[in-house]
Motif scaffolding. Sequence first.
Motif, mmCIF file in Angstrom:
data_model
loop_
_atom_site.group_PDB
_atom_site.id
_atom_site.type_symbol
_atom_site.label_atom_id
_atom_site.label_comp_id
_atom_site.label_asym_id
_atom_site.label_seq_id
_atom_site.Cartn_x
_atom_site.Cartn_y
_atom_site.Cartn_z
ATOM 1 N N GLU A 1 -4.334 7.478 -36.044
ATOM 2 C CA GLU A 1 -3.943 6.065 -36.709
ATOM 3 C C GLU A 1 -4.801 5.060 -35.888
ATOM 4 O O GLU A 1 -5.156 4.207 -36.433
ATOM 5 C CB GLU A 1 -2.608 5.756 -36.703
ATOM 6 N N ALA B 1 -4.873 5.478 -42.127
ATOM 7 C CA ALA B 1 -3.396 5.203 -42.508
ATOM 8 C C ALA B 1 -2.976 6.060 -43.389
ATOM 9 O O ALA B 1 -3.859 6.895 -44.419
ATOM 10 C CB ALA B 1 -3.777 3.729 -43.378
ATOM 11 N N ALA C 1 0.503 7.056 -46.094
ATOM 12 C CA ALA C 1 1.784 6.480 -46.493
ATOM 13 C C ALA C 1 2.536 7.517 -47.307
ATOM 14 O O ALA C 1 1.846 8.228 -47.979
ATOM 15 C CB ALA C 1 1.646 5.252 -47.159
ATOM 16 N N ARG D 1 8.651 9.021 -39.836
ATOM 17 C CA ARG D 1 9.025 8.203 -41.022
ATOM 18 C C ARG D 1 10.616 8.328 -41.258
ATOM 19 O O ARG D 1 11.200 7.091 -41.588
ATOM 20 C CB ARG D 1 8.214 8.605 -42.148
#
Lengths: 525, 313
Positions: free
Chosen positions: A74, A79, A81, A518
């Motif tokens: 990162e 990135a 998601a 996460r």
Amino acid sequence: MTEYDVLVLGGGLSGGLPAAAYLQKAGARVAIVEQGVDAGRFYLSYELYPGVRFDHSPVNFSGLSPAIGDLDLESHGYALAPPPVTLAAMDGRGNSAVFYPDMARTCAELARYSPADADTFGALLGRLFAQAPALLKAAFYTPHPDAAAYSEAVQMTAEVLQMTEADLLRTTGPELLESLFESDEVRRFVTALPALNLFGDLLQPGQGALAWAWSLMLRAAVAPGGNQSLVKALERSFVASEGTLLRNTVVHDILVEGGRCVGATVTPFGTTDVVTLRARGAVISNLGAPLTGRLLGSHAWPALSGWKSDNRVLTVQDLVLRRPLDLPEDVAAAPRVYLVWDSWDECVNWLAQSRTDSAETYFGDIELTQFHRIYPGAPNRFGLRVRYGTGPYIDDAWDARKGPFAERMRGILGALDPELDAIVEYEHTASPLDFWRSNPAATHGNPIGGDFVGGQWIEDRLPYRSPVPQLYLSNAVWPPALSWLAAGYNVACVVAEDLGIREQPWWHHQPGSWFAARAAAAESA
Amino acid sequence: MSVDAPLEIVGRGHQGLRRAADLAKSGTPVVYREPGLRAGGRLITESFLTPFRFNLGPALVHRRLAGAVPVIEPDLLVAVAAWRLGRDARPLSAAETVAATLDASEVDDPETRAVLTALALLLGIDPDAPWSGAGIVQGAADLADLVLVGGGNGSIPAAWIDEIVAAGGTVIEGLSPWQPEPPLEGSLGTCRLFVGVRGAGPSLDAFATAYGFSDESSLLEGLSELRHGRVGSPLGFVLSNAHLDSTPTTGAITSFVWQGPVPSRDGAFSRYAYIEDVLAAVGVDERDVIFRLLWLPAETREILGGTPSYLDS
Ligand SMILES: Cc1cc2nc3c(=O)[nH]c(=O)nc-3n(C[C@H](O)[C@H](O)[C@H](O)COP(=O)(O)OP(=O)(O)OC[C@H]3O[C@@H](n4cnc5c(N)ncnc54)[C@H](O)[C@@H]3O)c2cc1C
């Protein structure tokens, strides 16, 4: 002449690139020799028109890899998601199911077909995810063959499936599905991904049940910078720790002297110079078994040339549309949509057919990637990728076959959206021959480095440490390639052990830790 | 020692990236953010989903730009009918247009007039535009320094990015995929058709081989037709891509780029009829085509103007 500790031949996404980045960060002096301007030939992104972005390989499993944390990707611009919708599966009768990262929503979808199956699926995934880091480690992020890790993986999977190990090792994929689920639709929809033959022949006893169950661990995420941002972050992690990335450089020979692998001869693209690169500690070949064998010449061992990479390949059709394909509203929200068989019998017959050399296999399990759902772009052009389920290589006549294939696929898509012909702005079809032409390491365009149907499962894959001292393999090993970067991780482990540099304070992340972090953050919020 | 916040640079063009590389090498901490997929402006080499490499912008770059990246000097740059232009041209004295410049420089022979006017077009200069005379003077003066990049133009930004990263900087690409572009100003723009074929492809004896015109006057007439929106038989060049075709594992495959002037207005003519016409004009059988993709001026963003468009520092 230039000398390094480690020479990595072929900067592929799954093997060469992560291996080089790990070893360089661990203190070895590493050079990557890569024919392309960019490494990661099969994982680059491109725009067919400005703003209409496609990925060569659309599904991103990198969130499973310890490399995200270990190599601090990162901080190198990567990135990642979680997608709001995971995927959808749809048959020709208008039945569909949408899968979400939120398990309750997925179960509600499956409950439309069978509440009992929805409960079974939810409970199974709950048990699986609880085990996922340890199971991923034992099954994939271990340099196999490793009998102890394999038996641990079997044991954990048996627990997840609530069956005995002996039963598990006797069970095929379809038998397992029939024992778990009563609904014809549920069985088919949860087979869409494993049927792509990513890591196992579903019809083999044991292998089939394990391959199906393990495929449920394959959680995907999206990279807003394009999947190639994973390639770029790995390249940059490598270069930032002073690795040497020799772009546009083609390997000609792998050098063996005094019984040990000592380097390679290479030519910079656009020149006729022949340069010898030497490696003190290790040469890692990420060039696939057949090409590695050819480059080794008389030093090759029989398993290299006997390796089967001639089966289970892909055909891909890229379309630029003037509007998105007309799909049912909930399905349309999914970045990936699988067009699957109309009945469970059809599915099982297709699985049998997919082990043969029948071209029909290509039209049984079709994956659509709606790129505009991943990369919002120009308002009047929408990228759609059609990936034909894995099929046989057949022969060299692919240039002539592409047209009829594409036309037939247009017919299949036209059945979903009758205005298709009017909304297609551009179309390009790439065949297995094209993939092989662009990357000679992937013989016949085989994307995962070998053929499970050809009997090359865990114990029969090639070893990371080869019979030639100081030569290591990071392709045609277990597990298969793909974007979870396991082969590169594993070869880095064995080379680092052999060089005495494995113990590093940063080299400790668990598989799946990106997803775990996460989930923890979401819970505390 | 003071710890400075890194210098944030947001860029699209190649100059910004090069500047960032220079700053990084001289010790300035740099974060370079490229909104598009790849940093490097028009210095992009793209394979799409093919075995080929294509330069998306102009293929010729100024030698200075390439730095240590290996370059190739094509012996013959332009072929028009039986006439050839090598790597040098006599010095020209500028007048307003290309023709006026050739007159002022006392270039009388039709061969030289044809190849120099063709050179102007190849370099993206509209021979009728005001200041196109200055453009061709510059182009002719730079001729010996125009080179092809060994692995493709994208090798240059790749080297700069490696320099930034090796110096401790960060490069982040691709996070905002698309922004609307302003409408193009100018009636003619440059289109590029990227083609990959099975077999040997069109036979070429210079880097750029002209089609659709055979001398200065037929070139100027063709451009005038295009300016009136009449796209007849294709006018332009086949650019050799031989320096980017690697030896494939199986059978010979070849790529080339068609570069031609076309009306810059969107929808002015049929994309697919144009592709067919180009392939027929250059003698490529559709059945041998592995890949073809046409970028019109709305996509290349190149307008035919008065100054050369080869990539310079
Ligand atoms: C059409 C297609 C779709 C796919 N889709 C997905 C997907 O959605 N998700 C996913 O996870 N995976 C996908 N894959 C698979 C994934 O992309 C590959 O498994 C992975 O990229 C392979 O990495 P690797 O390191 O094993 O090997 P390779 O990528 O084969 O590495 C070999 C490298 O060596 C270079 N090379 C070859 N010959 C030479 C030479 N002589 N000298 C120097 N360099 C050389 C090549 O350019 C390449 O970079 C797909 C593959 C294909 C073909």
